[in-house]
Design a protein around this motif. Sequence first.
Motif, PDB file in Angstrom:
ATOM      1  N   GLN A  24       0.874  -1.170   0.000  1.00 17.88           N
ATOM      2  CA  GLN A  24       0.000   0.000   0.000  1.00 17.88           C
ATOM      3  C   GLN A  24       0.915   1.226   0.000  1.00 17.88           C
ATOM      4  N   ASP A  29      -1.621   5.963  -3.886  1.00 17.05           N
ATOM      5  CA  ASP A  29      -1.890   5.248  -5.138  1.00 17.05           C
ATOM      6  C   ASP A  29      -2.455   3.865  -4.848  1.00 17.05           C
ATOM      7  N   LYS A  30      -2.919   3.202  -5.919  1.00 14.51           N
ATOM      8  CA  LYS A  30      -3.437   1.839  -5.782  1.00 14.51           C
ATOM      9  C   LYS A  30      -2.336   0.903  -5.301  1.00 14.51           C
ATOM     10  N   ASP A  31      -2.749  -0.179  -4.621  1.00 12.14           N
ATOM     11  CA  ASP A  31      -1.795  -1.184  -4.150  1.00 12.14           C
ATOM     12  C   ASP A  31      -0.954  -1.681  -5.313  1.00 12.14           C
ATOM     13  N   ILE A  32       0.297  -2.019  -5.015  1.00 15.37           N
ATOM     14  CA  ILE A  32       1.214  -2.456  -6.053  1.00 15.37           C
ATOM     15  C   ILE A  32       1.751  -3.845  -5.738  1.00 15.37           C
ATOM     16  N   LYS A  63       1.077  -4.170 -16.399  1.00 11.46           N
ATOM     17  CA  LYS A  63       0.668  -3.859 -15.026  1.00 11.46           C
ATOM     18  C   LYS A  63       1.857  -3.368 -14.210  1.00 11.46           C
TER      19      LYS A  63
END
Length: 107
Positions: A24, A29-32, A63
Amino acid sequence: MADTTIQKGVLKTWKDDRGFGFIQPDNGDKDIFVHISSLKGMARRPVRGDVMFYEVARDTGGKLKAVNARIDGVEYQEKTARPGKVWLWVLAAVLGLISAAVAAYFL
């Protein structure tokens, strides 16, 4: 191509049996995605809640993923040279021959 900017985040999930998890990011930002292969040289495997530093790259499918990751506060472990399997077999054979010679001498 990796974004050479170092990012920071917290390991939100980790599936140790599968060697991956999700970070996180602190920036919201979105989880990576992070794979164990991006944590080369760490003295231990990651656990949920670890603070992570990483760079961002795209996988072959486009991705985002974490690369060149490290766990905050965990040292790098230097790799030690381990003997290959061939050397282990040679050592076993030599020890076997020595044992046979000693046994033959005393009989």
